[in-house]
Enzyme design. Structure first.
Site, mmCIF file in Angstrom:
data_model
loop_
_atom_site.group_PDB
_atom_site.id
_atom_site.type_symbol
_atom_site.label_atom_id
_atom_site.label_comp_id
_atom_site.label_asym_id
_atom_site.label_seq_id
_atom_site.Cartn_x
_atom_site.Cartn_y
_atom_site.Cartn_z
ATOM 1 N N SER A 298 0.899 -1.216 0.024
ATOM 2 C CA SER A 298 -0.101 -0.157 0.593
ATOM 3 C C SER A 298 0.559 1.358 0.401
ATOM 4 O O SER A 298 1.213 1.942 -1.017
ATOM 5 C CB SER A 298 -0.812 0.061 1.290
ATOM 6 O OG SER A 298 -1.955 1.029 0.842
ATOM 7 N N ASP A 309 7.875 5.175 -11.455
ATOM 8 C CA ASP A 309 7.218 5.797 -13.058
ATOM 9 C C ASP A 309 7.907 7.022 -13.481
ATOM 10 O O ASP A 309 8.131 7.291 -14.338
ATOM 11 C CB ASP A 309 6.178 5.599 -12.428
ATOM 12 C CG ASP A 309 4.867 4.854 -12.656
ATOM 13 O OD1 ASP A 309 5.651 3.962 -12.836
ATOM 14 O OD2 ASP A 309 4.056 4.593 -13.018
ATOM 15 N N LYS A 323 -1.434 -3.817 -2.224
ATOM 16 C CA LYS A 323 -3.228 -3.559 -1.913
ATOM 17 C C LYS A 323 -3.168 -2.438 -2.656
ATOM 18 O O LYS A 323 -2.323 -1.337 -2.544
ATOM 19 C CB LYS A 323 -2.860 -3.397 -0.458
ATOM 20 C CG LYS A 323 -4.048 -2.958 -0.168
ATOM 21 C CD LYS A 323 -4.228 -2.752 1.530
ATOM 22 C CE LYS A 323 -5.347 -2.229 1.777
ATOM 23 N NZ LYS A 323 -5.186 -0.425 1.293
#
Length: 440
Positions: A298, A309, A323
């Protein structure tokens, strides 16, 4: 850089966190219920009254209602639940980074309490509790028949008092009995150490102290090593189950100059939100390697996904937990609260990690010690019963082995990262190419 958000929690598992937003009122208006719904509610009321009147022993009305509510919520997904006043207070205590207990993250599976992971240097870890253990008895009482919350309540108690757990462990011929002394679990959010010319930051959890601890650790180690001599930074997110979303955003922001960090999308498009970085890289562009494994969940995945990214860091290790859901904490009367899954979060490239996880740029498996070989230490959201199926989820699912050796000399993933930063090893994924960063 710091920003104030409603309490948005980004964790995976019971105890340490769940990705959560605190709201003062319902976030969206519910549609009017149809006649069939009201008929079913009337049936519930009828059953409730018959249980109260005719059950062999007089039941507790409050417990009946609370269990009915939790039954409804747990049927939705593993992360939605009702928090009574005591549980809600415990949650607030945890987000401050201090709580009482044993220091284990748990879930319910096959009517037993399953250990997701013992917290780092916790009483449970010191007593020998391992990820994947099943708790079958608590102080001699069978766990079967208890709800997860009942079991957690029994494991709580006065500080410095002992509790005896019976553990079922794969590969063990008989149940294992351990005695653990309850303690105040003070979570040190970030632990740091100097690895010669590399700064190492282990982010243990995302509490209110995490960003401040991280910034302080970076400043201290950079000064001690020397900014001109430091080769780079290792951000270790392994075995980190998550915590507060605003802290995940701030930790990501610490290494970014611009761009989206994470976005959330709910049932209604009007509830979509985007959180972006502000100018100011605390390490002045120095190389960063992020370590993840099956225990990274998470909030940890938000940080790893954002830095990956944007090609700000190379992510190394094994597949993360997966998650990618957001829970909203809605205060209720009498001090209780509703923890309800209301959205999924997405990495800067618009990818949901729900049930899939973050795939590392460089996969490095961790060698297991002989006593753990052959045991299932794999952890992943896709293995949780009733989990929300993610957009990118496939047959392989999410997660991987959740294990980090205590001795850094036996840590294959850390060793690989240090060798990359020092130029002793090369890989096409390091350093990452900023020209391939996500454009947003």
């Amino acid at each position: 850089m710091l920003r104030k958000l409603s309490l948005l929690f980004a964790g995976a598992l019971i105890g340490a966190g769940t990705t959560v937003l605190v709201a003062g009122q319902p976030m969206i208006s519910a549609n009017a219920a149809g006649n069939e719904t009201y008929k079913n509610l009337a049936i519930f009321g009828d059953i409730f009254e018959r249980v109260r009147s005719n059950y062999v022993e007089e039941p507790n009305d409050s417990e009946l209602v609370e269990n009915a509510i939790n039954g409804m919520l747990t049927s939705l997904d593993p992360h939605s639940s009702y928090l009574n006043a005591e549980d809600a207070d415990d949650m607030r205590t945890q987000t401050r980074g201090e709580f009482g207990g044993l220091g284990i993250e748990v879930t319910m599976e096959d009517e037993l309490v399953k250990v997701i992971t013992p917290m780092f240097e916790s009483p449970a870890e010191e007593a020998g509790v391992l990820a994947g253990d099943f708790i079958s008895k608590i102080d001699g009482e069978e766990v079967r028949g208890l709800t997860l919350q009942d079991a957690v309540d029994k494991m709580r108690g006065p500080i410095n008092t002992p509790i005896v757990l019976e553990l079922l462990r794969k590969g063990a011929d008989a149940p294992i009995e351990v005695t653990i002394v309850r303690q105040i679990i003070t979570v040190q959010a970030v632990k740091t150490r100097i690895e010669d010319d590399v700064a190492y930051l282990r982010v243990i959890s995302f509490t209110e102290q995490t960003y401040d601890d991280l910034a302080e650790g970076i400043e201290k180690m950079t000064t001690e090593i020397g900014e001109d001599k430091i080769k780079g930074y290792v951000v270790d997110l392994r075995l980190n189950p998550g915590g507060l979303l605003d802290q995940a955003i701030n930790v990501s922001d610490a290494f970014l100059e611009k761009g989206v960090i994470v976005s959330t999308r709910g049932r209604d498009d009007r509830d979509s939100r985007r959180f972006s970085a502000r100018a100011g890289d605390l390490v002045n562009g120095k190389p960063v390697i992020v370590l993840i494994n099956g225990g990274s969940a998470s909030a940890s995945e938000i940080v790893a996904g954002a830095l990956q990214d944007h090609r700000r860091a190379t992510v190394l290790g094994t597949q993360s937990f997966g998650k990618g859901s957001v829970q909203t904490i809605i205060p209720l009367g009498e001090g209780g609260a509703l923890r309800l899954t209301t959205a999924l979060y997405y990495t800067p490239s618009g990818i949901s990690i729900q049930g899939k996880g973050i795939t590392p740029d460089i996969t490095v498996e961790q060698t297991l010690p002989e006593e753990l070989q052959g045991r299932d230490l794999t952890r992943g959201e896709s293995d949780l019963r009733g989990h929300i199926t993610g957009d990118k989820e496939d047959d392989e699912g999410s997660g991987s082995v959740a294990y980090v050796p205590q001795d850094p000399k036996e840590d294959d993933q850390l060793t690989y990262a240090l060798e990359l930063l020092r130029g002793e090893r090369t890989d096409e994924a390091f350093p990452p190419d900023p020209n391939k960063a996500t454009s947003n």
